[in-house]
Design a protein around this motif. Structure first.
Motif, PDB file in Angstrom:
ATOM      1  N   ASP A  77       0.811  -1.221   0.000  1.00 18.75           N
ATOM      2  CA  ASP A  77       0.000   0.000   0.000  1.00 18.75           C
ATOM      3  C   ASP A  77       0.844   1.271   0.000  1.00 18.75           C
ATOM      4  O   ASP A  77       0.354   2.346  -0.380  1.00 18.75           O
ATOM      5  N   ALA A  78       2.108   1.148   0.414  1.00 15.62           N
ATOM      6  CA  ALA A  78       2.955   2.326   0.565  1.00 15.62           C
ATOM      7  C   ALA A  78       3.747   2.682  -0.685  1.00 15.62           C
ATOM      8  O   ALA A  78       4.331   3.766  -0.753  1.00 15.62           O
ATOM      9  N   VAL A  79       3.770   1.775  -1.677  1.00 19.19           N
ATOM     10  CA  VAL A  79       4.606   2.004  -2.856  1.00 19.19           C
ATOM     11  C   VAL A  79       3.797   1.809  -4.140  1.00 19.19           C
ATOM     12  O   VAL A  79       2.698   1.260  -4.119  1.00 19.19           O
ATOM     13  N   ASP A  80       4.370   2.255  -5.250  1.00 21.03           N
ATOM     14  CA  ASP A  80       3.693   2.149  -6.548  1.00 21.03           C
ATOM     15  C   ASP A  80       4.307   1.087  -7.459  1.00 21.03           C
ATOM     16  O   ASP A  80       3.816   0.876  -8.562  1.00 21.03           O
ATOM     17  N   VAL A  81       5.378   0.443  -7.019  1.00 17.40           N
ATOM     18  CA  VAL A  81       6.030  -0.576  -7.849  1.00 17.40           C
ATOM     19  C   VAL A  81       5.517  -1.963  -7.466  1.00 17.40           C
ATOM     20  O   VAL A  81       4.965  -2.152  -6.378  1.00 17.40           O
ATOM     21  N   PRO A  82       5.673  -2.952  -8.350  1.00 12.47           N
ATOM     22  CA  PRO A  82       5.254  -4.318  -8.008  1.00 12.47           C
ATOM     23  C   PRO A  82       6.019  -4.839  -6.790  1.00 12.47           C
ATOM     24  O   PRO A  82       7.208  -4.556  -6.634  1.00 12.47           O
ATOM     25  N   VAL A  83       5.333  -5.603  -5.961  1.00  9.72           N
ATOM     26  CA  VAL A  83       5.951  -6.192  -4.775  1.00  9.72           C
ATOM     27  C   VAL A  83       5.867  -7.711  -4.858  1.00  9.72           C
ATOM     28  O   VAL A  83       4.802  -8.281  -5.095  1.00  9.72           O
ATOM     29  N   THR A  84       7.024  -8.351  -4.681  1.00 18.40           N
ATOM     30  CA  THR A  84       7.084  -9.802  -4.586  1.00 18.40           C
ATOM     31  C   THR A  84       7.451 -10.148  -3.153  1.00 18.40           C
ATOM     32  O   THR A  84       8.310  -9.504  -2.552  1.00 18.40           O
ATOM     33  N   ALA A  85       6.775 -11.129  -2.585  1.00 16.85           N
ATOM     34  CA  ALA A  85       6.919 -11.428  -1.162  1.00 16.85           C
ATOM     35  C   ALA A  85       7.658 -12.737  -0.930  1.00 16.85           C
ATOM     36  O   ALA A  85       7.567 -13.669  -1.727  1.00 16.85           O
ATOM     37  N   ASP A  86       8.370 -12.787   0.175  1.00 16.51           N
ATOM     38  CA  ASP A  86       8.987 -14.026   0.636  1.00 16.51           C
ATOM     39  C   ASP A  86       7.941 -14.777   1.453  1.00 16.51           C
ATOM     40  O   ASP A  86       7.586 -14.345   2.553  1.00 16.51           O
ATOM     41  N   LEU A  87       7.448 -15.878   0.928  1.00 17.76           N
ATOM     42  CA  LEU A  87       6.417 -16.662   1.610  1.00 17.76           C
ATOM     43  C   LEU A  87       6.982 -17.932   2.233  1.00 17.76           C
ATOM     44  O   LEU A  87       6.239 -18.883   2.498  1.00 17.76           O
ATOM     45  N   ASP A  88       8.296 -17.948   2.494  1.00 17.85           N
ATOM     46  CA  ASP A  88       8.953 -19.116   3.082  1.00 17.85           C
ATOM     47  C   ASP A  88       8.581 -20.371   2.292  1.00 17.85           C
ATOM     48  O   ASP A  88       8.718 -20.385   1.081  1.00 17.85           O
ATOM     49  N   ALA A  89       8.067 -21.403   2.962  1.00 18.41           N
ATOM     50  CA  ALA A  89       7.667 -22.625   2.251  1.00 18.41           C
ATOM     51  C   ALA A  89       6.156 -22.695   2.081  1.00 18.41           C
ATOM     52  O   ALA A  89       5.612 -23.754   1.749  1.00 18.41           O
ATOM     53  N   GLY A  90       5.483 -21.573   2.312  1.00 19.88           N
ATOM     54  CA  GLY A  90       4.035 -21.536   2.136  1.00 19.88           C
ATOM     55  C   GLY A  90       3.244 -21.701   3.407  1.00 19.88           C
ATOM     56  O   GLY A  90       2.014 -21.790   3.365  1.00 19.88           O
ATOM     57  N   PHE A  91       3.927 -21.760   4.554  1.00 16.05           N
ATOM     58  CA  PHE A  91       3.252 -21.845   5.853  1.00 16.05           C
ATOM     59  C   PHE A  91       2.247 -22.999   5.917  1.00 16.05           C
ATOM     60  O   PHE A  91       1.144 -22.856   6.428  1.00 16.05           O
TER      61      PHE A  91
END
Length: 258
Positions: A77-91
């Motif tokens: 929500d704070a930025v205008d560029v695409p964000v890719t997240a670290d989701l570990d092993a998927g929890f």
């Protein structure tokens, strides 16, 4: 305002461009805004290790997934560029965790295999891609294999062969790229790119590894820095505190980034 599909397509295109995609990992809103303000920033990646540390949890899915995703959503929500997240092993549920991440505005992710049996690892990739399709987002999966992190007793040849086999299977299941973190010299990287595909391999920047430009020349698609960025920031903070305890001063070069 771009749509999630637009941001996902932009992120995917950055992985296949001739220039290596350099993503500087962030862990909260203020770090995200500081990096997003730079004209060189084309996308952001969150660092799961760093977000967990921010809240006092050790790495490895010890942080509650809801808390991690709340921070990720705030970053989006704070930025205008695409964000890719670290989701570990998927929890424990890669598909559902991906769905929840997409609801926060995430358009890509790392999901690690932890060197689980190949069929199980491929099923996780398929679940992530299916979640994106169900939400109408061409999700950009940087499928991670931990072969070089967990194979201390194996030869380099063996690890390369395993990473290539897993990487090809992940790409066939819908992944955009294959993340192979670890100490990768030029020859090992060349073999990985040759086996997995040009602009398909993603690496991590750690002390002693090649530079981004050197990896780019070898055909690597993406470089990220994991928890190293937070460690640099914390080192600077601790060094400043040591100086202040010695009657030092705040440097005049400090920028007002918050």
């Amino acid at each position: 305002m771009t749509t999630p599909r637009d941001r996902a397509e932009t992120l995917a295109a950055l992985h296949t461009a001739p220039e290596i995609l350099r993503v500087v990992n962030v862990w909260d809103v203020v770090s995200a805004k500081a990096i997003a303000a730079l004209p060189e920033t084309k996308a952001l990646a969150t660092a799961g290790h760093s977000i967990a540390a921010t809240f006092g949890y050790p790495d490895g899915e010890n942080i509650p997934v809801e808390l991690m995703l709340d921070m990720v959503g705030r970053i989006v929500d704070a930025v205008d560029v695409p964000v890719t997240a670290d989701l570990d092993a998927g929890f424990g549920n890669p598909g559902e965790t991906t769905r929840l991440a997409i609801a926060k505005g995430v358009v890509g992710a790392n999901v690690e295999d932890r060197v689980k049996p190949l069929a199980e690892a491929v099923a996780a990739v398929e679940a992530v891609i299916a979640a994106g399709e169900a939400e109408g987002v061409p999700f950009v999966l940087n499928a991670r294999t931990d072969v070089f992190l967990k194979g201390a007793d194996r030869s380099v040849d063996d690890k390369v062969a395993d990473a290539v086999e897993r990487g090809r299977a992940f790409l066939a299941a819908g992944a955009t790229s294959v993340f192979v973190p670890g100490k990768l010299d030029a020859e090992t990287t060349r073999r990985l790119v040759e086996g997995i595909g040009e602009r398909k391999v993603s690496v991590i920047g750690v002390p002693g590894n090649l530079t981004a430009a050197e990896y780019e020349a070898l055909g690597v698609a993406r470089i990220s820095y994991g928890p190293q960025t937070q460690r640099v920031a914390l080192t600077a903070l601790q060094d400043l505190a040591i100086d202040l305890y010695r009657d030092g001063e705040i440097p005049a070069t400090v920028r007002e980034l918050n």
